[in-house]
Write a protein that holds these residues in place. Structure first.
Motif, PDB file in Angstrom:
ATOM      1  N   ALA A  52      46.802  39.938  49.120  1.00  0.00           N
ATOM      2  CA  ALA A  52      45.743  39.752  48.126  1.00  0.00           C
ATOM      3  C   ALA A  52      46.224  38.916  46.949  1.00  0.00           C
ATOM      4  O   ALA A  52      45.463  38.117  46.385  1.00  0.00           O
ATOM      5  N   ARG A  53      47.483  39.074  46.587  1.00  0.00           N
ATOM      6  CA  ARG A  53      48.009  38.320  45.448  1.00  0.00           C
ATOM      7  C   ARG A  53      48.201  36.849  45.774  1.00  0.00           C
ATOM      8  O   ARG A  53      48.189  35.996  44.875  1.00  0.00           O
TER       9      ARG A  53
ATOM     10  N   ALA B 186      40.214  30.784  51.720  1.00  0.00           N
ATOM     11  CA  ALA B 186      40.646  31.674  52.804  1.00  0.00           C
ATOM     12  C   ALA B 186      40.045  33.069  52.633  1.00  0.00           C
ATOM     13  O   ALA B 186      39.660  33.720  53.601  1.00  0.00           O
ATOM     14  N   ARG B 187      39.938  33.511  51.395  1.00  0.00           N
ATOM     15  CA  ARG B 187      39.361  34.817  51.105  1.00  0.00           C
ATOM     16  C   ARG B 187      37.895  34.866  51.515  1.00  0.00           C
ATOM     17  O   ARG B 187      37.425  35.858  52.078  1.00  0.00           O
ATOM     18  N   GLN B 188      37.170  33.787  51.236  1.00  0.00           N
ATOM     19  CA  GLN B 188      35.762  33.726  51.616  1.00  0.00           C
ATOM     20  C   GLN B 188      35.597  33.786  53.127  1.00  0.00           C
ATOM     21  O   GLN B 188      34.745  34.508  53.650  1.00  0.00           O
ATOM     22  N   ASP B 189      36.426  33.038  53.844  1.00  0.00           N
ATOM     23  CA  ASP B 189      36.368  33.073  55.309  1.00  0.00           C
ATOM     24  C   ASP B 189      36.660  34.475  55.829  1.00  0.00           C
ATOM     25  O   ASP B 189      36.004  34.946  56.773  1.00  0.00           O
TER      26      ASP B 189
ATOM     27  N   PRO C  18      39.949  41.048  45.233  1.00  0.00           N
ATOM     28  CA  PRO C  18      40.656  40.169  44.298  1.00  0.00           C
ATOM     29  C   PRO C  18      39.706  39.169  43.651  1.00  0.00           C
ATOM     30  O   PRO C  18      38.891  38.548  44.328  1.00  0.00           O
ATOM     31  N   GLU C  19      39.797  39.061  42.324  1.00  0.00           N
ATOM     32  CA  GLU C  19      38.975  38.129  41.550  1.00  0.00           C
ATOM     33  C   GLU C  19      37.484  38.337  41.793  1.00  0.00           C
ATOM     34  O   GLU C  19      36.690  37.397  41.713  1.00  0.00           O
ATOM     35  N   ASP C  20      37.099  39.576  42.074  1.00  0.00           N
ATOM     36  CA  ASP C  20      35.692  39.921  42.318  1.00  0.00           C
ATOM     37  C   ASP C  20      35.067  39.018  43.388  1.00  0.00           C
ATOM     38  O   ASP C  20      33.881  38.656  43.314  1.00  0.00           O
TER      39      ASP C  20
ATOM     40  N   PHE D 268      45.723  45.000  42.199  1.00  0.00           N
ATOM     41  CA  PHE D 268      45.642  43.701  42.870  1.00  0.00           C
ATOM     42  C   PHE D 268      44.235  43.357  43.340  1.00  0.00           C
ATOM     43  O   PHE D 268      44.000  42.250  43.812  1.00  0.00           O
ATOM     44  N   LEU D 269      43.305  44.304  43.210  1.00  0.00           N
ATOM     45  CA  LEU D 269      41.915  44.003  43.564  1.00  0.00           C
ATOM     46  C   LEU D 269      40.971  44.384  42.432  1.00  0.00           C
ATOM     47  O   LEU D 269      39.791  44.625  42.645  1.00  0.00           O
TER      48      LEU D 269
END
Length: 388
Positions: free
Chosen positions: A74-75, A81-84, A107-109, A143-144
């Motif tokens: 997550a960090r 990549a997070r969206q995918d 992470p990062e909402d 981290f989230l």
């Protein structure tokens, strides 16, 4: 798109009463009429054996993978990549019969932004009730989460989360397993702080979910007036008595612990995390049994995305854990549908006129064998069949 459909058998209403030869009509994604027997002419019959409401998973993390070290992942992950990842994970839930999820931190909402921006196709994702999480800089779940330490900082974070369209805020009453340097049973928020923050969340129109393993943290969360308590792993009779007088719902996520403990890859996890989960597991099993015996309000989550806990079919495993803890199949099914929808204020959760047409079509009867939840013939979301 289904405008009308007939089932040989369906579980109907908030009591999920079994009924034979059930027909329903659907318009704009809602069930508009429902009955048994002949009904209107020309309604096509579905090949499934039984129709039940779509499952409601009250605790997921769509932006986490369920790998060996989700904290580090997550960090280091980038937004694209997070969206995918979250899109793929959302579809896995849908394919496994889950038509509503509550995401309790990313992470990062990332999930809040995706939902607000319409970045998840309606045919590829369940209904998502998104939360923003707030933790201390070194606390569990940092981290989230957004970071805060004082009531003023928490209130600022709550306002930002509400501005992104959140319906819930996630707080961390205790430490946890997968965050380095934290202890599951240890208190992370003092009673005065969690009370002030919960009140601030409610003033902003947000419900509050509290991660709480230890008994002190569970008690602090109940007395603060939170709306749900996640995990409740060190529940004692004192907290059971408090819960019985409260409006709080427990959310069991035992499957997350059991998947980690039983993983053939568990030795590749962070040694601290592995040590904590092995020590922790018996307590969480016993706590669920205690909650079931006391008939406390119980909804179900999977905590999917955490260590060795991938997305998809976790609710099926959780059903078996609930059954082993003493719940009969009918109660298990209500916990995984009706109770979850009531907690989330969701428009599905059971099959009735005016409810959203989210339907799990099965080739066997889960009232006879909960293993039938694996035998999916089709998933219907707002009246539309979900593609494979």
């Amino acid at each position: 798109m289904y405008n009308a459909i007939r089932f040989r058998k369906a579980l109907l209403g908030p009591d999920m009463e079994p009924a034979d030869d059930v027909w329903m009509t659907i318009s704009d994604g809602l069930i508009t009429a429902l009955g048994t027997g002949q009904g209107p002419a020309g309604i096509p019959s579905h090949p499934a054996a039984v129709a039940i409401p779509g499952l409601v998973d009250c605790h997921v993390h769509l932006a986490l993978s369920g790998g060996a070290d989700v904290e580090q992942e997550a960090r280091s992950s980038d937004p694209a990549a997070r969206q995918d990842l979250l899109e793929a994970n959302a579809f896995r839930h849908l394919q496994s019969g889950v038509t509503t999820v509550r995401d309790l931190g990313s992470p990062e909402d990332a999930v809040l932004h995706a939902v607000k921006g319409g970045g998840l196709g309606a045919a590829r994702a369940p209904q998502i009730v998104a939360a923003g999480a707030i933790s201390s800089p070194a606390g569990h779940g940092n981290f989230l989460s957004r970071w805060a330490t004082t009531p003023a900082e928490y209130e600022e974070a709550i306002n930002a989360i509400a501005g992104l369209g959140a319906h819930w805020v996630k707080l961390f009453a205790t430490g946890g397993v997968i965050t380095s340097g934290t202890v599951p049973g240890a208190t992370q928020m003092e009673p005065s702080l969690i009370s002030e923050v919960t009140a601030a969340a409610h003033r902003s129109g947000l419900a509050a979910a509290a991660h709480a393993h230890g008994s002190d943290g569970i008690r602090n969360a109940i007395e603060a007036g939170v709306d749900s308590i996640e995990h409740f792993s060190y529940l004692t009779p004192d907290e059971v008595a408090l819960l019985a007088e409260s409006r709080c719902t427990l959310v069991s996520t035992l499957v997350a612990t059991e998947r980690f403990v039983s993983s053939d890859q568990r030795e590749t996890a962070n040694p601290e995390t592995l040590s904590k989960i092995l020590a922790h597991a018996p307590h969480e099993r016993a706590a669920l049994q205690q909650a079931v015996r006391a008939r406390l309000p119980l909804a179900v989550g999977t905590d999917a995305g955490t260590t060795f806990n991938p997305h998809g079919f976790g609710m099926q495993e959780q059903a078996l854990h609930l059954n082993r803890a003493g719940m009969d199949p009918a109660s298990v099914l209500r916990a995984m549908t009706v109770n979850g929808s009531r907690l989330l204020g969701d428009g599905a959760g059971y099959l009735d006129v005016g409810r959203r047409a989210d339907i799990l079509c099965l080739d066997a009867d889960p009232l006879e064998d909960l293993g039938a939840l694996y035998k999916i013939n089709e998933v219907i979301l707002v009246g539309r069949p979900v593609g494979k």
